[in-house]
Scaffold this active site. Sequence first.
Site, short mmCIF file in Angstrom:
data_model
loop_
_atom_site.label_atom_id
_atom_site.label_comp_id
_atom_site.label_asym_id
_atom_site.label_seq_id
_atom_site.Cartn_x
_atom_site.Cartn_y
_atom_site.Cartn_z
N TRP A 355 0.28 -1.42 6.72
CA TRP A 355 -0.17 -2.36 7.77
C TRP A 355 -0.59 -3.69 7.18
CZ3 TRP A 355 -5.81 -2.71 9.60
CH2 TRP A 355 -6.71 -2.41 8.57
N ASP A 356 -0.79 -3.74 5.87
CA ASP A 356 -1.15 -4.99 5.19
C ASP A 356 -0.21 -6.10 5.62
OD1 ASP A 356 -1.95 -2.65 3.80
OD2 ASP A 356 -2.19 -3.72 1.91
N GLU A 494 -10.80 4.85 5.48
CA GLU A 494 -10.14 6.10 5.07
C GLU A 494 -11.11 7.10 4.43
OE1 GLU A 494 -7.18 4.18 2.72
OE2 GLU A 494 -5.75 4.03 4.38
N GLN A 607 -13.79 0.23 4.29
CA GLN A 607 -13.34 -1.16 4.51
C GLN A 607 -13.55 -1.53 5.98
OE1 GLN A 607 -9.20 0.50 3.83
NE2 GLN A 607 -8.69 -1.42 4.84
O1 IFM Z 1 -3.22 -0.44 3.50
C1 IFM Z 1 -4.19 -0.27 2.52
C2 IFM Z 1 -5.22 0.68 3.09
O2 IFM Z 1 -5.85 0.11 4.21
C3 IFM Z 1 -6.28 0.99 2.04
N1 IFM Z 1 -5.64 1.52 0.85
C4 IFM Z 1 -4.66 0.63 0.27
C5 IFM Z 1 -3.57 0.27 1.26
C6 IFM Z 1 -2.58 -0.71 0.65
O3 IFM Z 1 -3.18 -1.93 0.38
#
Ligand code: IFM
Length: 790
Positions: A355-356, A494, A607
Amino acid sequence: MSEKDTSQRSGESSPGLSDVDFLLTPPRDPSWLIVEDGFTLVREHEIESIFAVANGYIGARAAVEEGSRLSQPGVFAAGVYIDDPNSLVGPALATLPDWSRLEIIVDGQRLSLESGRVLEHRRILDLRRGILWREWRQQDLCGRITRAVLLRLVSLSDRHALLQSAAVTAENYSGQIELVADAASFDRGNKRGRLTADSEATIITVLAGKTVVAMAAGAISRPNCELPRSFRKGSSVDRPEKHWSWEARLGETVHLHRPVAIYTSREAADPGVSAQRHVAYLQEQGMTALIAAHSAAWSRRWSAADLRIVGDSKADLALRFAAYHLIAAANPADEHVSIGARGLTGRAYQGHVFWDTEIYMLPFYLLTEPTAARALLMYRYHTLGAARRKAEAYGYRGALYAWESTDTGAEATPRAALAPDGRIVPILTGAQEHHISADIAYAVWQYWRATGDDGFMIDAGGDILIETARFWASRARMEPDGRAHIRAVIGPDEYHETVDDNAYTNIMARWNLDRAADAATRLARKRPAEWRRQAARLALDDDEPMTWRRIAAALVTGFHPATGLFEQFEGYFALDDVDVVSRREGSTPLDLYLGREKTRRSKAIKQADVVAICALLWDEWPRAVHAANFAYYEPRTAHGSSLSPAIHALVAARLDDGERALKYFRQSSEIDLADNMGNAAGGVHMGALAGLWQAAVFGMAGLRIREDGIALDPHLPPGWSEICFPALWRGRTARLTLEADPARIEVEVEGVGEMTIRVIDGPSCRARAGRCYVSSRQGARWGAWREACR
Ligand code: IFM
């Protein structure tokens, strides 16, 4: 090794002294340069990421040409993955032959930063022109001093073209110098490819997964004026190696330019032939033309993307660094690839797309290069089939996009990972992190709003919106309480798995459902005939949009009216409070420090989750709601993901908390430049870099994209006296300057027609192309816009 004299100079283009001058003089303007002085072996991996060069098609890590004990060169081609069924990590971006491998051998001794004395060593990344420079003076064990200036670029104007140049000077001796280019070091990085070499033409062909990749390398040797009489070149019969040697005279400098062409079977029927032809063309053009076209392409991109901060040179450079990597990561001409979490700069996350891309990176392209934004969304359109299959496999309708995606769009998230304590832990994100579908829909809508590109919506974007809405309509369940619930998901945080009614997921799903219904209404009105065909293609029932609206209205959001807080998920408020703030400085990530179970039972957040909704859907709630949620969640957030600090900077800026905004801005800017998370070795963090740009544009400048133009809500943090940047809106470029004291906004519109420029809670004006407008703050209010002369 077979050696043959080929010292004739046929086929070389006119040298021109400017070539030579250019190569001997790396740029010096510090506002455009990232510089690494000296050589610290243990920092090599992160330096290789930070100084990487790329063009959205090919990316190359900045490993030193001759290699070192810790060098990890990496050359990657977008969309070229190797899917090894036995691999624990799933499909991975293939590592290709290292075209930049070049050794300097003086009287039989290989120059190395690790033997003899490093008299001078500097790597310079020229952000303005996308060129990696290296200045190196080395004294070998016999006291000979050799100076080398090396240059490397991956062309932005001709994505198949790469260039390596070397200027080598025998400073205090006469003797034999030999340069050896040996891309066979490929084998060190990747055992899964197949390497064949035609040593005559220096063509390397590898089979990377299902893709054939061919590299052809040429050479243009050029001395200051004449090639030394002794100049010879040769090749090896048993490996893809080329070498050039000469009897160097005291003080003499010899130049070698190596144009390289790369093609893959993704775009060429016979990549070997295409690469060979292309390199012949590059040789004929000469390196001056190649560099000039490449520099011009960078200059065009900067004209649409350069953001300046006056008063804070560190922030200014960090934003240029961010924009550099973002420009370098995109290829608007290829709608079958997207940008992985680390772009083409490293191996972390195996080059997977998250999703980045849509939530963090896409806005940068939207406002600076909409064709790149479109290509990224088209990648999601082309992978819609895989998203439909994933939804079906879980028993849902519509499209559930892969949490981690590669060229096919199939789910690529590894199912398990090795924990630091040696245990195998399951990875549930691939099965549960469903917000990705709404994130992609959100990006489609933003694109439509900023570009007005109805054609894209009819051909592709509408399909994505509708199929993702269908997914949510089947994913949410009406329950006896009369509300719709989405159970067993993972939100952006997460640390908490298998949670019910994650606020981010539900609110974004609600938004997805409503916008899909809006799109159906709008397209039916604006493009009735095409819409009928699109609706038929998607077998859309007339009453589906009404169903979406009904489910959207029934979805639980976790909002508590008494406090103005969104509960991050059902039951979150009852979890244990732990001290997150004092653990932030520690080197151990919070979840490892607490352990998996304790983290799960705590309110510690990995996050931005609720804070991310504030950033994305700011105008949906009053400022007081954002203030309450930020105040509640910020101290509970561990920033265990690189994506988190920038979004906190954005929201803090909008809440006028300049100090905090700046603190988070700095934290985010140091993720790569200071390796403050300790993992830049795996490649630069594309989402964090894009988040930094968003913090400046959407946070400090407070920009919003609207139907009729753009709106601004400036919140310049302490020390920023001015922020200037261009923003593209429906074919017009608004060149914006926001000053802090006295507060003033100036805008000049380029292009054709007009657009609305508004100050949030203040005056607006219809700004015409070719004109300049100014609004100044008078006390608590912004004054009416007036036309200003330039
Ligand atoms: O997409 C991110 C996720 O939100 C957190 N872990 C790393 C991924 C890639 O940057």
